[in-house]
Design an enzyme around this catalytic site. Structure first.
Site, short mmCIF file in Angstrom:
data_model
loop_
_atom_site.label_atom_id
_atom_site.label_comp_id
_atom_site.label_asym_id
_atom_site.label_seq_id
_atom_site.Cartn_x
_atom_site.Cartn_y
_atom_site.Cartn_z
CG HIS A 243 -20.29 1.54 -19.56
ND1 HIS A 243 -21.37 1.21 -20.38
CD2 HIS A 243 -19.45 0.58 -19.50
CE1 HIS A 243 -21.07 0.06 -20.86
NE2 HIS A 243 -19.97 -0.10 -20.33
CE1 TYR A 247 -18.30 -3.98 -18.00
CE2 TYR A 247 -17.67 -1.52 -18.01
CZ TYR A 247 -18.09 -2.77 -18.55
OH TYR A 247 -18.13 -2.79 -19.97
CG HIS A 394 -28.20 -4.29 -23.56
ND1 HIS A 394 -27.41 -5.30 -23.68
CD2 HIS A 394 -27.21 -3.34 -22.87
CE1 HIS A 394 -25.97 -4.89 -23.01
NE2 HIS A 394 -26.13 -3.70 -22.70
CG PHE A 395 -30.28 -1.67 -17.86
CD1 PHE A 395 -29.27 -1.18 -17.72
CD2 PHE A 395 -31.30 -1.90 -17.13
CE1 PHE A 395 -29.00 -0.72 -16.45
CE2 PHE A 395 -31.15 -1.56 -15.74
CZ PHE A 395 -29.87 -0.98 -15.36
CG HIS A 396 -35.04 -5.00 -18.14
ND1 HIS A 396 -34.92 -3.66 -18.47
CD2 HIS A 396 -35.85 -4.81 -17.03
CE1 HIS A 396 -35.80 -2.91 -17.78
NE2 HIS A 396 -36.11 -3.68 -16.78
NE ARG A 459 -33.29 4.00 -22.75
CZ ARG A 459 -32.09 3.87 -21.97
NH1 ARG A 459 -31.11 4.83 -22.62
NH2 ARG A 459 -32.08 3.67 -20.94
NE ARG A 460 -33.84 7.63 -19.88
CZ ARG A 460 -32.75 7.65 -20.80
NH1 ARG A 460 -32.87 8.34 -22.03
NH2 ARG A 460 -31.59 7.39 -20.22
#
Length: 569
Positions: A243, A247, A394-396, A459-460
């Site tokens: 995580h 950042y 979300h990640f994208h 996912r995946r």
């Protein structure tokens, strides 16, 4: 008798002390520029190859395409995740940070620059080693390389070299910061240099977790020295790093938003103090939050999940500080240019300048992306979307749009600054097109991912009808939409590569500035405590010990026999 020291003698004396000096304080030193450009070459090569792998992924998930030549879906997934999630980002960040320090704190010494080159080649060798194993289908373990999926040991060693190489580069950058502090005692350090050091310190602390996982678990296990691995411990160590990695990607974008964008729009940095405070808050709050990725893991007590959820929500604070600072900067500049009314200032911003427009699209994308992050970190809501393709969407939005578009916007002025070329009007227009196409493609693809995730799509996973399941049929139209969005994104990548190639080798010779903003008049003096790394370092260590000591002890004490390695490809 007075001895007169000539300028030639002074230069020789400086060279003998192994310190190089920037002749022009507004430009990156030429030797530093070569080091920065080397990283950029690798980063954009990773963008092209990783983007192609992503295109193949969405084609396969649509159910309308089969991979040729015996290539496996999970092999392509691993290529996409590792090249874009780890290689593109890490190499671009390091290249940008070398240039940023050289521009604001002065040129690196020969020793510091040599450390940077050693780190670069270690990272490059590690990247090639890991990539070869994936291409040989010996490491299709996905982006997170979760145990008990087991890769070839060379894959793990390659990623270790990437991390160790980055440590050397961080050390070189920290040495230049320390040197500046010694040469300018009592002064506040350049904001951009300070931000680089904070980001590097966070990266070093975070990567200790994944280094421990690889060195003490994954490498001995993949080499056959031990038969079994503690899966829960390996995942906990990964997310200790995983995580904070987000950042590490985000803070260089924040550097550009805080320091570069104000100069680009002709304004001032709203507050030096707020900028430094937000970075220090990210430093202390970024690492002890990884367990919120493990809400469904059975071996971690609920109290520790709750604690890290609370710490995760505290990370919202520096993000809100950033949003306030940026839009305050925009409004002040817009009103200086004659903007009236509540939103009249908005139209006065330089919307035709790709150095502003492309990162601004990223800023806007971060609003829904951040809201989705709150969903992910909320225990009850996370139960609905955990391990669904919502998380990928979300990640994208956060990394692949907010962060990456900011990187692209920076590349459009950084590359010509380093190569001595110009961002021409035509290239600027094409750069704007890439940002708009990226926004459209990502809106379609990420939006479809969010909706399919709410419907339960995992996912995946490769395309599957799950034995004719009625629920699975609900996902298929959204998976086709993902392929449409992914296609638009890949076209945008090709155009971005075209702009980058022109800026590297074909654009007209000229001068392109490295924009560094000045702090607004009337901004308060920066408190010394915001640059006191000892105080913030103690807080960081204390939070990590509180958040992780007992959970890891309990995991080790209660760990089962462990798992053997599996290879399903």
């Amino acid at each position: 008798m007075t001895t007169v020291v000539t300028s030639k003698e002074t230069v020789n004396e400086r060279n003998s002390s192994n310190i190089s000096f920037t002749k022009n304080p507004t430009k990156v030193d030429k030797k530093d520029a070569k080091l920065s450009l080397a990283h950029i070459y690798v980063a954009f090569t990773a963008l092209l190859l990783g983007g192609l792998a992503g295109l193949l992924q969405v084609f396969v998930r649509s159910g309308q395409f089969k991979l040729p030549f015996g290539i496996g879906y999970y092999q392509v997934l691993t290529v996409h995740g590792v090249l874009l999630g780890l290689i593109l980002t890490t190499f671009f960040i390091m290249g940008f940070q070398f240039a940023a320090i050289s521009r604001t704190a002065g040129a690196f010494s020969n020793t510091q620059r040599k450390l940077g080159w050693i780190g670069f080649w270690l990272m490059t060798i590690g990247t090639v080693s890991a990539a070869v194993m994936v291409l040989l289908n010996e490491a299709s373990v996905l982006y997170t390389f979760y145990a008990p999926l087991q890769a070839h040991w060379i894959f793990y060693l390659g990623l270790t070299l990437v991390v160790v190489g980055s440590w050397l580069e961080c050390l070189a950058q920290a040495m230049r910061y320390v040197q500046w502090r010694k040469e300018n005692k009592g002064q506040t350090s350049p904001l951009l240099t300070f931000m680089v050091v904070v980001n590097n310190l966070m990266w070093f602390v975070a990567t200790l977790g994944v280094a421990a996982e690889v060195l003490f678990q994954l490498l001995p296990w993949s080499l056959g020295f031990v038969e079994r691995i503690d899966v829960l411990l390996s995942r906990t160590l990964f997310w200790y790093f995983g995580h904070a990695l987000v950042y590490f990607w985000l803070l260089p974008a924040y550097m550009i938003w805080y320091v570069v964008i104000p100069k680009v729009i002709g304004g001032k940095i709203f507050s030096d103090s707020l900028s430094r405070l937000s970075f220090m808050l990210f430093l202390v709050l970024s690492v002890p939050v990884g367990i919120h990725h493990q809400f469904t893991e059975p071996g971690i007590d609920g109290f520790w999940k709750f604690l890290q959820t609370v710490l995760t929500f505290f990370v919202v604070v520096p993000s809100l500080i950033t949003a306030f600072s940026m839009f305050a900067t925009f409004e002040l500049r817009g009103r200086e240019l004659g903007g009236k009314g509540v939103l009249g200032w908005f139209k006065n911003l330089p919307w035709k300048d790709s150095r502003f427009r492309v990162p601004f699209i990223g800023m806007v994308a971060f609003i829904p992306g951040g809201a989705g992050g709150i969903v992910n970190a909320s225990y009850q809501m996370n139960e609905l979307i955990h391990n669904t393709i919502w998380v990928t969407g979300h990640f994208h939005l956060t990394v692949a749009t907010a962060v990456v578009l900011t990187y692209f916007g920076a590349a459009y002025w950084l590359i010509p600054h380093l190569t001595g070329r110009k961002l021409t009007s035509n290239l600027n227009n094409l750069a704007n097109v890439t940002g708009i196409m990226w926004a459209i493609g990502m809106f379609i693809m990420s939006g479809a991912m969010h909706i399919a995730g709410l419907l339960g799509a995992p996912r995946r996973s490769e395309f599957s009808t799950y034995g004719g399941s009625e629920q699975a049929t609900e996902w298929i139209s959204y998976q086709i939409a993902q392929a449409v969005g992914g296609t638009i994104l890949f076209i945008a990548i090709l155009l971005i590569i075209g702009v980058v190639v022109n800026l590297l080798w074909f654009a007209p010779k000229g001068e392109e500035e490295f924009p560094v903003g000045e702090v607004a008049e009337g901004a308060g003096k920066t408190p010394a405590i915001l640059e006191n790394f000892k105080v913030w370092g103690v807080i960081l260590v204390a939070l990590i010990l509180i958040a992780y000591t007992i959970p890891i002890i309990e995991i080790i004490q209660n760990s089962p026999l462990g798992s053997v390695g599996y290879k399903f490809w």
